[in-house]
Design an enzyme around this catalytic site. Structure first.
Site, PDB file in Angstrom:
ATOM      1  N   SER A 127     -11.614 -56.978  19.008  1.00  0.00           N
ATOM      2  CA  SER A 127     -10.852 -56.133  19.932  1.00  0.00           C
ATOM      3  C   SER A 127     -11.755 -55.126  20.624  1.00  0.00           C
ATOM      4  O   SER A 127     -12.731 -54.650  20.039  1.00  0.00           O
ATOM      5  CB  SER A 127      -9.771 -55.385  19.146  1.00  0.00           C
ATOM      6  OG  SER A 127      -9.201 -54.368  19.927  1.00  0.00           O
ATOM      7  N   TYR A 153      -7.117 -49.668  12.036  1.00  0.00           N
ATOM      8  CA  TYR A 153      -7.007 -51.026  12.600  1.00  0.00           C
ATOM      9  C   TYR A 153      -8.311 -51.386  13.308  1.00  0.00           C
ATOM     10  O   TYR A 153      -8.923 -52.420  13.036  1.00  0.00           O
ATOM     11  CB  TYR A 153      -5.835 -51.109  13.593  1.00  0.00           C
ATOM     12  CG  TYR A 153      -5.991 -52.243  14.589  1.00  0.00           C
ATOM     13  CD1 TYR A 153      -6.456 -51.992  15.887  1.00  0.00           C
ATOM     14  CD2 TYR A 153      -5.721 -53.555  14.224  1.00  0.00           C
ATOM     15  CE1 TYR A 153      -6.639 -53.026  16.782  1.00  0.00           C
ATOM     16  CE2 TYR A 153      -5.900 -54.597  15.124  1.00  0.00           C
ATOM     17  CZ  TYR A 153      -6.368 -54.322  16.410  1.00  0.00           C
ATOM     18  OH  TYR A 153      -6.565 -55.356  17.295  1.00  0.00           O
ATOM     19  N   LYS A 157     -11.560 -54.216  12.452  1.00  0.00           N
ATOM     20  CA  LYS A 157     -12.138 -55.204  13.374  1.00  0.00           C
ATOM     21  C   LYS A 157     -13.659 -55.046  13.410  1.00  0.00           C
ATOM     22  O   LYS A 157     -14.410 -56.016  13.369  1.00  0.00           O
ATOM     23  CB  LYS A 157     -11.543 -55.030  14.784  1.00  0.00           C
ATOM     24  CG  LYS A 157     -10.083 -55.413  14.903  1.00  0.00           C
ATOM     25  CD  LYS A 157      -9.878 -56.914  14.664  1.00  0.00           C
ATOM     26  CE  LYS A 157      -8.448 -57.332  14.913  1.00  0.00           C
ATOM     27  NZ  LYS A 157      -8.222 -58.776  14.693  1.00  0.00           N
TER      28      LYS A 157
END
Ligand code: WQD
Length: 344
Positions: A127, A153, A157
């Site tokens: 991302s 989050y 990643k």
């Protein structure tokens, strides 16, 4: 010639399901592993309607190490496309351990099973959030990542990107393609698959979809006092089908060259929240109700992709427009029987 066999984790999810369709239509043999935490089994029915092929499905949680190993022991996969993971930014701030356990822990189980079964190719769903805070809004793959990432989050990643690089260093056979998504929107032209999360959505488009169907009375626009063209945040919205096609190109490229390959998958231009609202209103021929409220914590004013490396190396670029994405989203809303909506 035997078809290349690909395991798609998170393959009943939004981006995963669109990628499964493109893989099947390109002639690959596809199997799906998903725990259905944020997707529905009926996605399989719709993949079958689109492609006339029903992928073999394993309802497995990547945190269940034994179950993951069993799937690999029973198959000979050549490649894994890894989409499975939690992605609600705000929830990750409230429940970091849930994100580290699921996203990082689940990936460790996946990689362990891959190495044990000599599956040496992974395409990873990363991302743009791994870029953290940068001097300029146009992100390029050579930038330093991992600094001031605003959520657990995003940190998961980044951690997984680093884990993949270390596995490649430790194993001369292993190859990893890391794809950094910007803001995926839209749906398959058939209207049969699209973004339909089980959980309360965080992202702009699924919230707009719930406003359009009346489940949410109006959109809250998080701030219009940013230093952007209209004061609202600017992002790089990329059609999910373009994103899916980028995965096939990345997989083909991974056969040769560097054993760690990193690509931005974005359209390469910035669009504001109000421009998205306007585009949706125009496509639906109905003014989308919204109100401007305060800024959301962690939001950056503006970022978008420099997609030139993917264009040069993969021969890939986004072709579908914001207008295509809005029209496809509406078609999905009209045909999607899992939402009570006034568009039916
Ligand atoms: C886009 C813009 C909001 C909702 C995150 C993750 C990224 C990726 C995409 C997973 C922002 C505004 C939103 C609303 C609003 N995640 N907005 N009202 O924050 O750019 O990126 O999602 O793939 O990794 O970081 O996406 O869709 O949440 O927000 O005004 O109700 O829409 O402020 O400017 P974001 P988003």
């Amino acid at each position: 010639m035997e078809k290349r066999k690909i395991l798609v984790t998170g393959g009943t999810g939004y981006i995963g399901s669109h990628t499964v369709v493109e893989l099947i239509e390109a002639g690959y043999e596809v199997e799906i592993l998903d725990n259905l935490y944020n997707s529905k089994l009926e996605v399989l029915d719709n993949i079958e309607k689109i492609t006339d092929t029903r992928p073999k499905f394993y309802q497995v949680d990547l945190c269940n190490k034994d179950a993951v190993e069993k799937v690999f022991a029973e198959n000979k996969f050549q490649t894994v496309m890894h989409f499975a993971g939690l992605k609600a930014v705000a929830e990750s701030v409230r429940e970091p351990l849930k994100y580290y356990e699921n996203n990082v822990g689940g990936t460790l189980n996946l990689l362990d099973a891959m190495l044990k079964n000599n599956v040496n190719e992974i395409i990873f769903s990363s991302s743009a959030t791994v870029y953290g805070v940068q001097e300029t809004p146009k992100y390029i793959e050579t930038m330093t990542t991992g600094i001031h990432i605003s959520s657990p989050y995003g940190k998961t990643k980044h951690m997984i990107e680093e884990i993949l690089k270390d596995v490649v260093t430790s194993n001369p056979e292993f190859r990893a393609s890391i794809l950094r998504y910007f803001n995926p929107i839209g749906a398959h032209r058939s209207g049969l698959i699209g973004e339909n999360p089980n959980d309360i959505p965080n992202n702009l488009m699924p919230i707009i979809m719930k406003v359009a169907t009346g489940e949410i009375p109006e959109l809250s626009v998080y701030g219009n006092d940013y230093d952007t063209l209209d004061g609202t945040c600017v992002r790089d919205y990329i059609h999910v089908v373009d994103l899916a096609k980028g995965h096939l190109k990345a997989m083909e490229k991974l056969e040769s060259g560097e054993r760690v390959q990193v690509y931005n998958l974005g359209a390469g231009n910035g669009v504001s929240v109000l421009e998205i609202v306007k585009a949706f209103s125009k496509a639906s021929k109905k003014a989308l109700p919204y109100k401007v409220v305060g800024r959301r914590d962690g939001d950056l004013a503006e970022f978008y992709a420099d997609p030139s490396r993917a264009e040069q190396d993969l021969g890939w670029k986004a072709e579908l427009t914001i207008e295509d994405a809005m029209a496809d989203t509406l078609r999905y809303l009209e045909s999607d029987d899992s939402t009570t909506n006034q568009y039916a």
